[in-house]
Motif scaffolding. Structure first.
Motif, short mmCIF file in Angstrom:
data_model
loop_
_atom_site.label_atom_id
_atom_site.label_comp_id
_atom_site.label_asym_id
_atom_site.label_seq_id
_atom_site.Cartn_x
_atom_site.Cartn_y
_atom_site.Cartn_z
N HIS A 163 0.79 -1.23 0.00
CA HIS A 163 0.00 0.00 0.00
C HIS A 163 0.81 1.28 0.00
O HIS A 163 0.26 2.37 -0.10
N GLY A 164 2.13 1.14 0.12
CA GLY A 164 2.96 2.34 0.10
C GLY A 164 3.12 2.97 1.47
O GLY A 164 2.74 2.39 2.50
N ILE A 165 3.67 4.18 1.47
CA ILE A 165 4.04 4.87 2.70
C ILE A 165 3.09 6.02 3.01
O ILE A 165 2.62 6.17 4.13
N GLY A 166 2.77 6.82 1.99
CA GLY A 166 1.82 7.92 2.15
C GLY A 166 2.16 8.82 3.32
O GLY A 166 3.34 9.16 3.55
N THR A 167 1.13 9.23 4.06
CA THR A 167 1.38 10.03 5.27
C THR A 167 1.43 9.13 6.50
O THR A 167 1.81 9.58 7.57
N HIS A 168 1.05 7.88 6.35
CA HIS A 168 0.96 6.99 7.51
C HIS A 168 2.32 6.56 8.05
O HIS A 168 2.53 6.50 9.25
N LYS A 169 3.29 6.27 7.14
CA LYS A 169 4.47 5.58 7.62
C LYS A 169 5.85 6.20 7.37
O LYS A 169 6.84 5.50 7.57
N PRO A 170 5.93 7.47 6.93
CA PRO A 170 7.29 8.01 6.72
C PRO A 170 8.20 7.83 7.94
O PRO A 170 9.38 7.51 7.78
N GLU A 171 7.64 8.00 9.12
CA GLU A 171 8.50 7.91 10.31
C GLU A 171 8.96 6.49 10.62
O GLU A 171 9.84 6.27 11.46
N TYR A 172 8.33 5.50 9.94
CA TYR A 172 8.75 4.11 10.14
C TYR A 172 9.59 3.57 8.99
O TYR A 172 9.99 2.40 9.01
N LEU A 173 9.83 4.40 7.99
CA LEU A 173 10.53 3.93 6.79
C LEU A 173 11.88 3.30 7.15
O LEU A 173 12.30 2.32 6.52
N HIS A 174 12.54 3.84 8.17
CA HIS A 174 13.86 3.32 8.55
C HIS A 174 13.80 1.87 9.01
O HIS A 174 14.83 1.19 9.08
N LEU A 175 12.60 1.37 9.29
CA LEU A 175 12.49 -0.03 9.71
C LEU A 175 12.57 -0.98 8.52
O LEU A 175 12.79 -2.18 8.69
N SER A 176 12.36 -0.45 7.32
CA SER A 176 12.48 -1.30 6.11
C SER A 176 13.65 -0.91 5.24
O SER A 176 14.09 -1.70 4.42
N LYS A 177 14.13 0.32 5.37
CA LYS A 177 15.23 0.76 4.52
C LYS A 177 16.35 1.33 5.38
O LYS A 177 16.09 2.00 6.39
N SER A 178 17.58 1.09 4.94
CA SER A 178 18.74 1.54 5.71
C SER A 178 18.86 3.07 5.66
O SER A 178 18.30 3.72 4.78
N ASN A 179 19.61 3.62 6.60
CA ASN A 179 19.80 5.07 6.63
C ASN A 179 20.45 5.58 5.35
O ASN A 179 20.08 6.63 4.83
N ASN A 180 21.42 4.81 4.83
CA ASN A 180 22.07 5.21 3.57
C ASN A 180 21.06 5.27 2.42
O ASN A 180 21.10 6.16 1.59
N ALA A 181 20.16 4.28 2.39
CA ALA A 181 19.16 4.24 1.32
C ALA A 181 18.20 5.43 1.45
O ALA A 181 17.88 6.09 0.47
N ILE A 182 17.75 5.71 2.67
CA ILE A 182 16.82 6.83 2.87
C ILE A 182 17.49 8.16 2.52
O ILE A 182 16.89 9.03 1.90
#
Lengths: 478, 478
Positions: free
Chosen positions: B433-452
């Motif tokens: 379903h993507g990230i939208g406004t719901h999950k930007p703050e959790y993105l680091h749980l799926s992607k590394s800091n370098n990737a973000i």
């Protein structure tokens, strides 16, 4: 001396391959004065970072890394160094050091490319992934393979075959090419019709950026919509945005049944109809649809003594159909119904179905040997030939112009005319082989100025000093 | 009042959906002070650029564009404007103007997303692609469709069906969702198992950048290795890097035969075995492998009066298998051989095969109605339920926790715990379903800091003022 000129093209797509051996000097891009040359100090640093035997500088050792396999592209310097790291950490340390020192780097896999993308232009450091060749994991439930970039494609195919799976790509160079190079060049090959491109089958990538930053996007999931799909950046960018160090890829179940048929058609429209009907009748078992004209077949018959004309009456065009499925009886039944239809309607005027695997291989070998026959033709005192063959199932047919000797006059009549003509029909100036050092100046014929500008911005953002595979892919920014 | 909390997760992948209607206030990201609000002058400009009826500002007209269909995400302002351009040139002019004026823009397709990606957070201008709904071309030989972004998925599927083809994706929202939105969110759906993701099937994209630059990568070729594959940037970036205006997509031949079987398994390992054997036996005709547990089935049975228990004896787990092929007899024969094998070996303990299309649809409807049943459950005075179902064929199984009313205590126990737990196993916090406004703050749980960090650099490069879909996908750069 072998002096053929091969040009592969089509109205839709074009791949140009000029196989001139030690003959024609290709125009070399101007050296970037901001880039340094490696010194003895650098060599000492790398010998300490890696093992001494992983740093090659003797001409005998470096030669195979600094010329491509067609011997068309050769580094313009005898000052060469090849590094063979074993780990991502070593790749990272090498790039960090090179970036600080302004040392240019050429990432290299199996060095089987055709556009000069994997060899140095001057004395760039070659970073070979050959020593990074471990399979990391294979999941028997999902069919997902994770491995290092230096794994040879054929070895991987054999590895997953033990579990009933197959690699989603297959190339003539499979015994030499490496998965990292396949990914970096977005290799197409024989299974693309069925399993799609690497943009779909590659699930994850670990790559190292120019400054040594490791980007871990080594997902092992078919679905992962978390942020931008960074791995896509590295697929097909020919080592100019980062060095691919690990790959995660989805492998399909291996087919137990295979059938091959060679069909004769009287005109090109009939070939297209034969393809459309094949999709309808053979649907999910269709695995390859290849094309060749009579000239292509004649070329093989005149050069290769292992074969004879596979059909009794000569025809203008030929279509080669392959099916792969899980049930032999079903596949044969589908193929028979298809043949009844296309022969009954006159779309196909003649044909033969391979009765066993040896016959199937032989029919395919005719198609595969066209390139070899073209290359060998310089040995025989015959005239210029225009032949056409290729992957009609991918809407990608190659036009080849073969001359006995390299001829500047012929070449200049073909390039860039053939690229410009292809561009007029929104075709691609490089369907399969990439841009390398051969075609950066023609990129605008396939991509708009806005698109090229965005590519240059991306390159500048990810590799501001331009150390990664310099002089390749993109034209110099104006 | 309907007050369920739905959380979908799995060890491998997780999609979280919290369906709270007009109840819970989601934390809203701080407004970016650099972004402007639209004025009457802006409205006049847009009315002159488009037709006056293509500029909506009355609350009655804009309401459906400023709240998502679950009514979970609603713009925090009554000052709303919706623009409905008809051409790429108009989209370009709108963005050029907005970029100069620092006006934020939310690109919107069918507005069927689940993470708040397609509605304004404050008073961003909504750029709806609804009026760009023309099919541009369809090639019957290659099966390649070119169309405008606002075409509704189901309409496209009907269009290509006339020529014997089908869209490579299918969603519950197909009657409303638009192909541009599908591409921008990298929609998965029911056909992904067989036809792969949009990264593989989308062949070309035309998109407009934040400053109005049109990027024409609308290739209609399966193979085109000319420079970086820019279209991939826009697939799944949720409208934050550009607005998709046209799409070129490969459509597979339509299957004429379809079969559905519901199988009962006693444990999860047996479900996995049933999947692996299905790949072996059904190979090229396998088109869906879905999973549900007994609790999921019970939920549907207790809420939906149209169905009854499809098997005589209750079991712990169920696997739903679908085949699609070109020959009905062959498909049935393959399915029978598969069932004989898995039932003979005890992997499957019970099962039923749909005898006609109505039965097949009904079996699939049980699976599809789990979400509806969960959402409706708040109406009945029963306890909390933990249920599990989903796309086992994509290694993507959803865990759902359903409560009778929204409960802060339960919610805070689930989020972010469930994301962190998924992260530990390298799963995805948003499979579909993507990230939208719901999950930007959790993105680091799926992607590394370098990737973000690299994603943030890309965003900054392509949209330096941050006008495109602000507050979405990426966390605020530190």
């Amino acid at each position: 001396m072998i002096l053929p000129t091969l040009l592969r093209t089509t109205r839709r797509q074009i791949s140009a391959l000029s196989a001139v051996q030690h003959v024609r000097e290709f125009s070399t891009p101007a050296r970037n004065p901001a880039l340094a040359s490696w010194t003895e100090d650098d060599k000492t640093y790398f010998q300490q970072l890696l093992k001494p035997e992983s740093v090659l500088t003797d001409a005998d050792d470096t030669e195979t890394y600094t010329v491509d396999w067609l011997k068309k592209y050769k580094a313009q310097s005898n000052h060469q160094m090849v590094l063979k790291p074993k780990t991502t950490e070593q790749v990272s340390a090498i790039l960090k050091y090179c970036n600080e020192r302004n040392l240019p780097v050429v990432p290299q896999g199996g060095n089987t490319g055709l556009v000069g993308g994997s060899v140095p232009v001057y004395d760039e450091v070659v970073l070979s992934t050959s020593s990074m060749n471990n399979v990391i994991s294979f999941d028997e439930v999902s069919g997902i393979l994770v491995c290092e970039a230096g794994c040879i494609l054929e070895n991987l195919d054999n590895h997953v075959a033990k579990h009933g799976y197959m690699m989603p790509l297959d190339l003539g160079a499979k015994g030499t090419c490496q998965i990292g190079g396949n990914v970096a060049t977005n290799a197409g090959g024989l299974r693309l019709l069925r399993y799609g491109s690497l943009h779909g089958t590659v699930l994850g990538i670990e790559a190292v950026l120019a400054d040594g930053t490791v980007i871990d996007c080594l997902s092992t999931m078919r679905k992962d919509n978390t942020g931008y799909d960074l791995k896509q950046l590295f697929i097909g960018s020919e080592g100019t945005l980062g060095v691919v160090t690990k790959v995660s890829i989805l492998t399909p179940p291996r087919s137990s049944s295979k059938n091959v048929a060679l069909l004769a058609c009287e005109d090109f429209e009939a070939c297209q109809k034969a393809f459309v009907e094949a999709k309808k009748h053979l649907g999910e078992v269709l695995s390859a649809v290849e094309f060749m004209d009579r000239q292509s077949l004649d070329m093989v018959l005149s050069q290769q003594d292992w074969t004879k004309d596979p059909l009794e009456t000569p025809s203008t065009y030929y279509v080669l159909i392959e099916t792969s499925g899980s049930n032999s009886d079903h596949d044969v039944e589908k193929l028979e119904a298809y043949l009844e239809d296309v022969m009954g309607s006159g779309v196909v005027v003649d044909g033969t179905v391979a009765q066993d695997e040896a016959q199937a291989q032989k029919l395919f070998l005719i198609r595969e040997d066209i390139t070899v026959a073209l290359a060998a033709r310089g040995l025989a005192p015959t005239d210029a030939k225009v032949v056409c063959y290729g992957h009609i199932g991918d809407c990608n047919v190659h036009l080849n112009i073969s001359t006995l000797e390299y001829d500047d006059h012929v070449f200049s009549a073909l390039e860039p005319f053939i690229f410009e003509w292809t561009s007029k029909y929104r075709g691609s100036i490089s369907a399969e082989h990439g841009i390398g050092t051969h075609k950066p100046e023609y990129l605008h014929l396939s991509k708009s100025n806005n698109a090229i500008k965005l590519m240059q911005q991306m390159k500048h953002m990810m590799d501001p000093k331009g150390i990664l595979n310099p002089y390749k892919v993109l034209p110099v920014a104006k």
